[in-house]
Design a protein around this motif. Structure first.
Motif, PDB file in Angstrom:
ATOM      1  N   THR A   1     -16.045 -42.205  56.534  1.00  0.00           N
ATOM      2  CA  THR A   1     -16.009 -40.823  56.027  1.00  0.00           C
ATOM      3  C   THR A   1     -17.357 -40.218  56.416  1.00  0.00           C
ATOM      4  O   THR A   1     -18.174 -40.888  57.020  1.00  0.00           O
TER       5      THR A   1
ATOM      6  N   ALA B   1     -12.119 -32.901  47.223  1.00  0.00           N
ATOM      7  CA  ALA B   1     -11.996 -31.899  48.288  1.00  0.00           C
ATOM      8  C   ALA B   1     -12.093 -32.529  49.669  1.00  0.00           C
ATOM      9  O   ALA B   1     -11.671 -31.937  50.655  1.00  0.00           O
TER      10      ALA B   1
ATOM     11  N   ALA C   1     -21.560 -33.687  37.227  1.00  0.00           N
ATOM     12  CA  ALA C   1     -22.786 -34.149  36.578  1.00  0.00           C
ATOM     13  C   ALA C   1     -23.169 -33.257  35.396  1.00  0.00           C
ATOM     14  O   ALA C   1     -24.174 -33.509  34.738  1.00  0.00           O
TER      15      ALA C   1
HETATM   16  P1  NAD Z   1     -17.433 -37.836  50.774  1.00  0.00           P
HETATM   17  O1  NAD Z   1     -18.815 -37.313  50.888  1.00  0.00           O
HETATM   18  O2  NAD Z   1     -16.494 -37.664  51.924  1.00  0.00           O
HETATM   19  O3  NAD Z   1     -16.727 -37.295  49.456  1.00  0.00           O
HETATM   20  C1  NAD Z   1     -17.408 -37.178  48.221  1.00  0.00           C
HETATM   21  C2  NAD Z   1     -16.929 -35.925  47.527  1.00  0.00           C
HETATM   22  O4  NAD Z   1     -17.628 -35.804  46.273  1.00  0.00           O
HETATM   23  C3  NAD Z   1     -17.236 -34.640  48.340  1.00  0.00           C
HETATM   24  O5  NAD Z   1     -16.084 -33.831  48.442  1.00  0.00           O
HETATM   25  C4  NAD Z   1     -18.330 -33.974  47.510  1.00  0.00           C
HETATM   26  O6  NAD Z   1     -18.334 -32.556  47.618  1.00  0.00           O
HETATM   27  C5  NAD Z   1     -17.982 -34.444  46.106  1.00  0.00           C
HETATM   28  N1  NAD Z   1     -19.112 -34.305  45.193  1.00  0.00           N
HETATM   29  C6  NAD Z   1     -20.412 -34.615  45.424  1.00  0.00           C
HETATM   30  N2  NAD Z   1     -21.163 -34.284  44.366  1.00  0.00           N
HETATM   31  C7  NAD Z   1     -20.327 -33.766  43.425  1.00  0.00           C
HETATM   32  C8  NAD Z   1     -20.522 -33.232  42.130  1.00  0.00           C
HETATM   33  N3  NAD Z   1     -21.727 -33.174  41.567  1.00  0.00           N
HETATM   34  N4  NAD Z   1     -19.437 -32.779  41.448  1.00  0.00           N
HETATM   35  C9  NAD Z   1     -18.208 -32.803  42.014  1.00  0.00           C
HETATM   36  N5  NAD Z   1     -17.963 -33.290  43.254  1.00  0.00           N
HETATM   37  C10 NAD Z   1     -19.018 -33.763  43.951  1.00  0.00           C
HETATM   38  O7  NAD Z   1     -17.622 -39.393  50.444  1.00  0.00           O
HETATM   39  P2  NAD Z   1     -16.590 -40.620  50.428  1.00  0.00           P
HETATM   40  O8  NAD Z   1     -17.017 -41.552  51.493  1.00  0.00           O
HETATM   41  O9  NAD Z   1     -15.171 -40.151  50.367  1.00  0.00           O
HETATM   42  O10 NAD Z   1     -17.023 -41.298  49.047  1.00  0.00           O
HETATM   43  C11 NAD Z   1     -16.231 -41.303  47.879  1.00  0.00           C
HETATM   44  C12 NAD Z   1     -16.815 -42.333  46.927  1.00  0.00           C
HETATM   45  O11 NAD Z   1     -16.812 -43.638  47.527  1.00  0.00           O
HETATM   46  C13 NAD Z   1     -18.284 -42.044  46.557  1.00  0.00           C
HETATM   47  O12 NAD Z   1     -18.487 -42.345  45.201  1.00  0.00           O
HETATM   48  C14 NAD Z   1     -19.048 -43.032  47.416  1.00  0.00           C
HETATM   49  O13 NAD Z   1     -20.295 -43.380  46.876  1.00  0.00           O
HETATM   50  C15 NAD Z   1     -18.087 -44.214  47.416  1.00  0.00           C
HETATM   51  N6  NAD Z   1     -18.289 -45.140  48.518  1.00  0.00           N
HETATM   52  C16 NAD Z   1     -18.184 -44.719  49.806  1.00  0.00           C
HETATM   53  C17 NAD Z   1     -18.380 -45.625  50.837  1.00  0.00           C
HETATM   54  C18 NAD Z   1     -18.278 -45.193  52.272  1.00  0.00           C
HETATM   55  O14 NAD Z   1     -18.608 -46.017  53.138  1.00  0.00           O
HETATM   56  N7  NAD Z   1     -17.818 -43.996  52.589  1.00  0.00           N
HETATM   57  C19 NAD Z   1     -18.664 -46.966  50.555  1.00  0.00           C
HETATM   58  C20 NAD Z   1     -18.772 -47.363  49.232  1.00  0.00           C
HETATM   59  C21 NAD Z   1     -18.565 -46.452  48.207  1.00  0.00           C
END
Ligand code: NAD
Length: 254
Positions: free
Chosen positions: A192, A14, A64
């Protein structure tokens, strides 16, 4: 198009990188099964993909929870007929995750559930379909933090993301003979909303920026175009491995 006739299930789609990946994969010809706990933004993302001529279905799920994931996978397969790409992207990084002394048991369990158990569940329910199809590509989003310690600890986050690398290698070995590949991406800090709570001041931001040889934080496209490669048949001899995409941070001693 690089993903023509493929079906991709992308968790956490989303917002952030998951949403951008869904839009990119749809432009490359894939039908997209989107899922998230953020229902309104998930529906809007599916509608915007459809408005651009793509195929998308949003199924709300907390990844989860086993019952949610089972329903998600069954609904996706009954709509599009297959799942060729499983992109385990959903993840959280709560501010309450700090040192082992300060982090509560509830916080620890919650992070393990959302970041690690979710991938176990999505694989558990998707793999039988991939086995029937005799092929598939699983992409797990880990993190650069698994390779380094930090004086600003996020213990549960790092451990959950390390677990994803172990699972990646094990699934690659078990399911490779069936044509199913499994790889991981380890991003550095990407622009993000996820990191907002860490960067509370310009000073905090600059402290991190100074560590990046390429001189900037990551962009969403830096990650999702590598995911596109892993999702496509271009990577058909790539499995059990990971790519660190971090602007060089994890190579930086001083
Ligand atoms: P984000 O917060 O923008 O997006 C994460 C999405 O996951 C959100 O839409 C959220 O609603 C959804 N989500 C959370 N819990 C959930 C659940 N229980 N069930 C279904 N959906 C759920 O974050 P992002 O930065 O786009 O991160 C995406 C992935 O990349 C994550 O796994 C994050 O750990 C990883 N990551 C991000 C970074 C960074 O710097 N942004 C760095 C390394 C890894």
């Amino acid at each position: 198009m690089r993903l023509e006739n493929k079906v991709a299930l992308i968790t956490g789609s989303a917002r952030g990188m998951g949403r951008a990946a869904a839009e990119l994969f749809a432009r490359e010809g894939a039908s997209i099964i989107l899922t998230d706990i953020a229902e309104q933004e998930g529906v809007e993302t599916a509608q915007s993909i459809q408005a651009a001529g793509g195929k998308a279905l949003f199924v709300p799920a907390n990844v989860a929870r086993a019952a949610d994931v089972q329903h998600l996978v069954e609904t996706g397969v009954s709509t599009f007929g297959a799942i060729d790409i499983l992109y385990n992207n959903a993840g959280i990084m709560p501010a309450a995750d700090t040192s082992v002394i300060e982090t509560s048991e509830e916080t620890w369990d919650h992070i393990m559930d959302v970041n690690l158990k979710s991938t176990f569940l999505c694989c558990k329910y998707t793999l039988p379909y991939m086995q029937q199809q005799k092929g598939g590509s699983i992409i797990n989003i880990s993190s650069m933090v698994v390779f380094l310690g930090s004086t600003v600890p996020q213990e549960a986050y790092g451990v959950s993301k390390s677990g994803l690398l172990a699972l990646t290698k094990s699934l690659a070995v078990q399911y490779g003979p069936m044509g199913i590949r499994c790889n991981a991406i380890c991003p550095g800090p990407i622009n993000t909303g996820l990191l907002d709570h860490l960067w509370t001041s310009e000073e905090e931001r600059n402290r991190r920026l100074q560590r990046i040889p390429l001189g900037r934080f990551g962009l969403i496209n830096d990650i999702i175009y590598f995911a596109l490669y892993l999702a496509s048949d271009e990577s058909s001899w790539t499995t059990g491995t990971w790519m660190t995409i971090d602007g060089g941070i994890s190579s930086n001693y001083f």
